[in-house]
Design a protein around this motif. Structure first.
Motif, PDB file in Angstrom:
ATOM      1  N   LEU A  33       0.805  -1.294   0.050  1.00 18.92           N
ATOM      2  CA  LEU A  33      -0.002  -0.099   0.000  1.00 18.92           C
ATOM      3  C   LEU A  33       0.781   1.331  -0.019  1.00 18.92           C
ATOM      4  O   LEU A  33       0.342   2.236  -0.463  1.00 18.92           O
ATOM      5  CB  LEU A  33      -1.023   0.033   1.188  1.00 18.92           C
ATOM      6  N   ASP A  34       2.202   1.230   0.529  1.00 19.30           N
ATOM      7  CA  ASP A  34       3.072   2.136   0.600  1.00 19.30           C
ATOM      8  C   ASP A  34       3.579   2.653  -0.691  1.00 19.30           C
ATOM      9  O   ASP A  34       3.877   3.888  -0.830  1.00 19.30           O
ATOM     10  CB  ASP A  34       4.029   2.055   1.687  1.00 19.30           C
TER      11      ASP A  34
ATOM     12  N   GLY B  78      -1.139   9.900  15.940  1.00 17.19           N
ATOM     13  CA  GLY B  78      -1.663   8.509  15.383  1.00 17.19           C
ATOM     14  C   GLY B  78      -2.041   8.899  13.804  1.00 17.19           C
ATOM     15  O   GLY B  78      -2.860   8.059  13.218  1.00 17.19           O
ATOM     16  N   PHE B  79      -1.302   9.998  13.243  1.00 13.13           N
ATOM     17  CA  PHE B  79      -1.876  10.176  11.934  1.00 13.13           C
ATOM     18  C   PHE B  79      -1.146   9.016  10.897  1.00 13.13           C
ATOM     19  O   PHE B  79      -1.869   8.799  10.140  1.00 13.13           O
ATOM     20  CB  PHE B  79      -1.113  11.371  11.490  1.00 13.13           C
ATOM     21  N   LYS B  80      -0.121   8.372  11.240  1.00 10.65           N
ATOM     22  CA  LYS B  80       0.259   7.210  10.360  1.00 10.65           C
ATOM     23  C   LYS B  80      -0.832   6.031  10.233  1.00 10.65           C
ATOM     24  O   LYS B  80      -1.006   5.325   9.345  1.00 10.65           O
ATOM     25  CB  LYS B  80       1.654   6.629  10.751  1.00 10.65           C
ATOM     26  N   PHE B  81      -1.211   5.751  11.732  1.00  8.48           N
ATOM     27  CA  PHE B  81      -2.107   4.691  11.837  1.00  8.48           C
ATOM     28  C   PHE B  81      -3.583   5.137  10.969  1.00  8.48           C
ATOM     29  O   PHE B  81      -3.905   4.462  10.282  1.00  8.48           O
ATOM     30  CB  PHE B  81      -2.667   4.749  13.349  1.00  8.48           C
ATOM     31  N   SER B  82      -3.921   6.444  11.183  1.00  7.39           N
ATOM     32  CA  SER B  82      -5.453   6.847  10.392  1.00  7.39           C
ATOM     33  C   SER B  82      -4.911   6.697   8.925  1.00  7.39           C
ATOM     34  O   SER B  82      -5.839   6.096   8.069  1.00  7.39           O
ATOM     35  CB  SER B  82      -5.588   8.244  10.792  1.00  7.39           C
ATOM     36  N   LEU B  83      -3.841   7.236   8.385  1.00  9.13           N
ATOM     37  CA  LEU B  83      -3.614   7.184   6.897  1.00  9.13           C
ATOM     38  C   LEU B  83      -3.375   5.658   6.561  1.00  9.13           C
ATOM     39  O   LEU B  83      -3.999   5.108   5.377  1.00  9.13           O
ATOM     40  CB  LEU B  83      -2.362   7.679   6.700  1.00  9.13           C
ATOM     41  N   LEU B  84      -3.030   4.777   7.180  1.00 12.32           N
ATOM     42  CA  LEU B  84      -2.925   3.399   6.908  1.00 12.32           C
ATOM     43  C   LEU B  84      -4.570   2.451   6.820  1.00 12.32           C
ATOM     44  O   LEU B  84      -4.853   1.992   6.026  1.00 12.32           O
ATOM     45  CB  LEU B  84      -1.923   2.321   7.806  1.00 12.32           C
ATOM     46  N   GLU B  85      -5.054   2.991   7.879  1.00 12.10           N
ATOM     47  CA  GLU B  85      -6.515   2.565   7.906  1.00 12.10           C
ATOM     48  C   GLU B  85      -7.201   3.128   6.552  1.00 12.10           C
ATOM     49  O   GLU B  85      -7.862   2.293   5.687  1.00 12.10           O
ATOM     50  CB  GLU B  85      -7.294   3.312   8.796  1.00 12.10           C
ATOM     51  N   MET B  86      -7.049   4.362   6.157  1.00 11.26           N
ATOM     52  CA  MET B  86      -7.775   4.781   4.891  1.00 11.26           C
ATOM     53  C   MET B  86      -7.279   4.340   3.601  1.00 11.26           C
ATOM     54  O   MET B  86      -8.091   3.905   2.986  1.00 11.26           O
ATOM     55  CB  MET B  86      -7.372   6.260   4.865  1.00 11.26           C
ATOM     56  N   LYS B  87      -5.980   3.926   3.663  1.00  4.87           N
ATOM     57  CA  LYS B  87      -5.542   3.169   2.516  1.00  4.87           C
ATOM     58  C   LYS B  87      -5.719   1.828   2.404  1.00  4.87           C
ATOM     59  O   LYS B  87      -6.429   1.417   1.324  1.00  4.87           O
ATOM     60  CB  LYS B  87      -4.050   3.144   2.430  1.00  4.87           C
ATOM     61  N   VAL B  88      -6.213   1.146   3.498  1.00  2.26           N
ATOM     62  CA  VAL B  88      -6.668  -0.308   3.472  1.00  2.26           C
ATOM     63  C   VAL B  88      -7.863  -0.301   2.921  1.00  2.26           C
ATOM     64  O   VAL B  88      -8.464  -1.175   2.148  1.00  2.26           O
ATOM     65  CB  VAL B  88      -6.398  -0.887   4.930  1.00  2.26           C
TER      66      VAL B  88
END
Length: 550
Positions: free
Chosen positions: A368-369, A484-494
């Motif tokens: 995803l990255d 937790g912005f990286k956590f949030s971005l990863l949620e969104m991408k998944v």
């Protein structure tokens, strides 16, 4: 009737207080030369325009007519600064952070609602808690929770597929984005399922979390009184007063906070017991021992005595994580789906990118990255449409704000720095900074994910915007930036990768977005007295181009 001396004293006190509050109408203070709109009301100034749920045009006018700093009128004529200048924000967010603090009631309110967590912590205590939490949001740990994200999102995909097969023509995607965001932070954050991934299902804790903010918002005007009310009597006396309150809303807030506290303690005890029994037992729990709370407990047990968080501080992180993650992420996801529905070419391009990547490898953190268009869509949407349009601070002492983009004063002079008296309310406009044409170019108001696929304008890279993410302020910045912005971005991408790969999204009617604590959608045709958040969308299987697994 003859007035008594006490009555005369009260009248005099009220008159003096009113004159003190209205002094800004008669005395030219340090902010008098800052240009801004005329006051709309003697009592509320420009506040109704600033906090109007449909205040987009007013916010845009502040930026376009007055530049990166404007003076708006607060209660009874008091000045409030409306700021989006990058250098001024650097001072507010980082350099002079203690000078531009939260309003006094903020920490007390957060303590009452969420416990002794990050939201309620100040100064050294905040640094201590943040230091303990930083490792659990590292890239290493985020890689390990992608399978949890995928499990939840595949459940969502199954729900939507069943609705399509049963002939459902319209789905409220806001509701399902909220459910998904809540379950994602539940399983990956707390190692707890809220049981929300089926129609009508939700546990007591999840129900309390979803409904607390709407009830709390009804009492927004009274929040400033909280620090004073907390000084009255003992905690048990204050609890008795709340429980006996004639206001149903106040009693509901108390009941929901009690449910959250009780459930947090239960989850904490379960996690701690499993942790003491070893990794094998912990791995059998929801989250498989990879969730944030399990990792935090491990880090905390290994920490030195001076760095270790107390039980109340660990408990406080639970509700804090939920509230920080749920509404902002669901708002951002809903906005992206809405934009993709009105930009079918972008939706098709993203679907092609996702499918090609998935054909080569399973979805993972690294997969995803490496999806540039997915990243560009997330960045551009968060730039143009931050879930929080503005953040509020208050100067604690006299200070000076320097400007990188000078503004013109009311007398025609050029202003490069602003003397800010102690006690001045300051509204930081994330929306205006992210849309400033001086920084982003003439197309700043247009949604163009392609702008992130090439070097950004020098005006942006040279401005040194103090945000924690991608030259924008959507996730704030500095020591109090979103942890937790990286956590949030990863949620969104998944979520986006799985949904766009499988489904095609279309709008069935025009959508309006209300500006509140968090921006939310509703049908533009909704009656003025019925503005409940709602995002109706037509969702269909996207079976063309490549075979899609559903």
């Amino acid at each position: 009737m003859t007035l008594t001396s006490i009555q005369w004293g009260l009248i005099s006190a009220i008159v003096l207080l009113a004159l003190y509050r209205l002094r800004h109408l008669f005395i030219r203070g340090p902010l008098h030369n800052i240009a801004g709109p005329p006051s709309a009301s003697l009592f509320t100034g420009n506040l109704k325009q600033l906090f109007d749920s449909n205040g987009w045009a007013f916010h845009r006018s502040l930026l376009e007519q007055y530049g990166s700093v404007a003076r708006v009128t607060d209660f009874l004529g008091a000045p409030r600064l409306f700021v989006s200048d990058p250098l001024a924000l650097y001072h507010i967010v980082i350099k002079d952070l203690p000078v531009y603090d939260e309003f006094p009631h903020h920490y007390k309110l957060c303590y009452l609602l969420f416990g002794d967590g990050l939201f309620a912590a100040e100064g050294e205590e905040h640094r201590k808690q943040r230091k303990m939490l930083n490792p659990v949001f590292s890239a290493k740990h985020l890689r390990e929770i992608v399978p949890i994200f995928l499990d939840v999102t595949y459940e969502l995909r199954a729900v939507i597929s069943n609705k399509i097969k049963s002939g459902v023509e319209e789905i409220d995607m806001l509701d399902w984005m909220k459910r998904t965001a809540l379950e994602l932070i539940g399983r990956a954050g707390l190692g707890h399922s809220f049981d929300v991934m089926q129609d009508g299902s939700i546990d007591e804790y999840g129900s309390s979390i979803k409904s607390l903010f709407p009830i709390l918002y009804d009492f927004a005007m009274f929040l400033a009184a909280i620090p004073h009310l907390m000084k009255i009597g003992s905690p048990s006396f204050r609890r008795f007063v709340v429980e006996s309150s004639p206001s149903r809303g106040i009693r509901q807030i108390k009941e929901k906070v009690d449910v959250m506290e009780k459930t947090s303690k239960h989850i904490y005890q379960q996690k701690l017991a499993a942790l003491h029994q070893g990794d094998e037992v912990l791995a059998k729990q929801i989250g498989g021992g990879k969730d944030i709370m399990s990792l935090l407990l491990k880090e905390n047990l290994m920490a030195s005595e001076e760095d270790r968080l107390s039980v109340s501080q660990v408990l406080g992180q639970m509700s804090t994580l939920i509230f920080a993650a749920m509404d902002t992420t669901s708002s951002a996801l809903s906005r992206i789906l809405c934009i993709l529905a009105t930009n079918p070419e972008a939706q098709n391009k993203l679907r092609k990118e996702v499918r090609e990547a998935h054909a080569l490898a399973e979805f993972s953190y690294d997969t995803l990255d490496k999806l540039p268009y997915l990243e560009a869509i997330c960045r551009e949407t968060l730039r143009l449409h931050p879930p929080n349009a503005m953040i509020h601070r208050r100067s604690t002492q006299d200070s000076v704000l320097p400007l990188s983009m000078p503004v013109r004063g009311r007398d025609g002079s050029t202003i490069t720095k602003i003397p800010v008296p102690g006690g001045t309310p300051v509204t930081v406009s994330l929306l205006s900074l992210n849309r400033n044409k001086v920084l982003w170019g003439d197309d700043a108001y247009e949604w163009k994910p392609e702008r992130w696929l090439k070097p950004l304008p020098a005006a942006i890279t040279d401005s040194k915007i103090p945000g924690v993410y991608s030259n924008i302020m959507t996730f704030w910045g500095g020591p109090r930036g979103c942890i937790g912005f990286k956590f949030s971005l990863l949620e969104m991408k998944v979520v986006l990768a799985v949904l766009v790969e499988s489904f095609r999204f279309e709008l069935t009617q025009d959508i309006a977005w209300d500006m509140g604590i968090i921006t939310v959608p509703r049908p533009a045709s909704a009656p003025a007295d019925n503005k409940s958040p709602f995002l109706p969308m037509k969702v269909s299987l996207a079976e063309d181009e490549d075979k899609c697994i559903v």
